[in-house]
Design an enzyme around this catalytic site. Structure first.
Site, short mmCIF file in Angstrom:
data_model
loop_
_atom_site.label_atom_id
_atom_site.label_comp_id
_atom_site.label_asym_id
_atom_site.label_seq_id
_atom_site.Cartn_x
_atom_site.Cartn_y
_atom_site.Cartn_z
N LYS A 83 0.71 -1.21 -0.12
CA LYS A 83 -0.06 -0.11 0.11
C LYS A 83 0.82 1.24 -0.04
O LYS A 83 1.60 1.28 0.87
CB LYS A 83 -0.77 -0.05 1.15
CG LYS A 83 -2.29 0.45 1.23
CD LYS A 83 -3.21 0.06 2.28
CE LYS A 83 -4.38 0.73 2.33
NZ LYS A 83 -5.08 0.71 3.88
O1 G3P Z 1 -9.22 1.58 4.62
C1 G3P Z 1 -9.02 2.89 5.17
C2 G3P Z 1 -9.58 3.08 6.41
O2 G3P Z 1 -9.06 2.36 7.30
C3 G3P Z 1 -9.80 4.48 6.79
O3 G3P Z 1 -10.83 4.55 7.56
O4 G3P Z 1 -12.67 5.40 9.23
O5 G3P Z 1 -10.06 5.84 9.40
O6 G3P Z 1 -11.47 6.93 7.56
P1 G3P Z 1 -11.17 5.64 8.38
#
Ligand code: G3P
Length: 217
Positions: A83
């Site tokens: 990634k």
């Molecule tokens: O896959 C990306 C994710 O982990 C981000 O999620 O909820 O931190 O915006 P969030």
């Protein structure tokens, strides 16, 4: 739509995997921090459990550093997806790592133009962040839709991996638009099973069954 689980918590992955719900896993530096685990150790454990792509994120900010870290992470297992962030350096790293035959997931995507660049650089996955766009009053789902249209217009094979999913409705909408993959926290995937009418119907069945006085076993 494939389901990836967005976590580095091995027990949660194991529970969903046993139900056939896990087509892959995504992690990032914040999720590794939350797990309290060593990145290489926990990523290896996840790869031993899950056959599909397991994303492990680089942390260097320059292309050479990302490439070196990506190659190191890729040694963990065959199913590692490296990634990298959607920066110019990340795109350079994506191209080099992809040309070496490695799977690359380009993350932190917030625009259709960014997604177009990632496809040109050969990314296996593009990760548009739905919830973080919604957080600032933009429309995360509109971005998924725009990327779907653009990729289909030109036949790009980069898979749309809807990320930053926060709600069960995000899952429904991503599936309706045709995201190839959605990565969600375990709690969101489990919440997809819930419906108030299911609970109400089950209560009624149980009450009537008790009145029959019968047993199945
Ligand atoms: O896959 C990306 C994710 O982990 C981000 O999620 O909820 O931190 O915006 P969030």
């Amino acid at each position: 739509m494939k389901f990836f689980v967005d976590t580095a918590e091995i027990d949660a992955i194991r529970e969903l995997h046993a139900l056939g719900m896990v087509d892959g896993v995504t992690t990032n530096p914040s999720l590794i921090m939350k797990s309290g685990r060593d990145i290489k150790e926990v990523t290896k454990e996840i790869c031993d459990l899950v056959d599909g792509p397991v994303s492990a994120e680089t942390v260097a900010l320059d292309a050479d550093g990302m490439i070196a870290e990506g190659r190191e992470l890729a040694k963990i297992a065959e199913n590692i997806a490296i990634k990298v962030p959607l920066t110019w350096a990340g795109l350079k790293a994506c191209k080099v790592l992809t040309d070496e035959g490695r799977m690359v997931n380009v993350t932190l995507c917030f625009s259709a133009n960014q997604a177009l660049l990632a496809a040109k650089a050969g990314a296996a996955f593009i990760s548009p962040f739905i919830g973080r766009l919604d957080d600032i009053n933009l429309d995360g789902m509109e971005l998924i839709h725009d990327i779907r249209v653009i990729y289909d217009n030109y036949g790009y094979e980069t898979q749309i991996l809807a990320a930053s999913i926060r709600t069960v409705n995000h899952m429904t909408e991503a599936a309706k638009i045709g995201a190839d993959v959605a990565t969600a926290p375990p709690a969101v995937i489990k919440a997809m099973a819930n419906h108030v009418l299911t609970d109400k119907g089950l209560d009624a069945f149980m009450a009537d069954w008790a009145k029959t006085g019968q047993k199945i076993l």
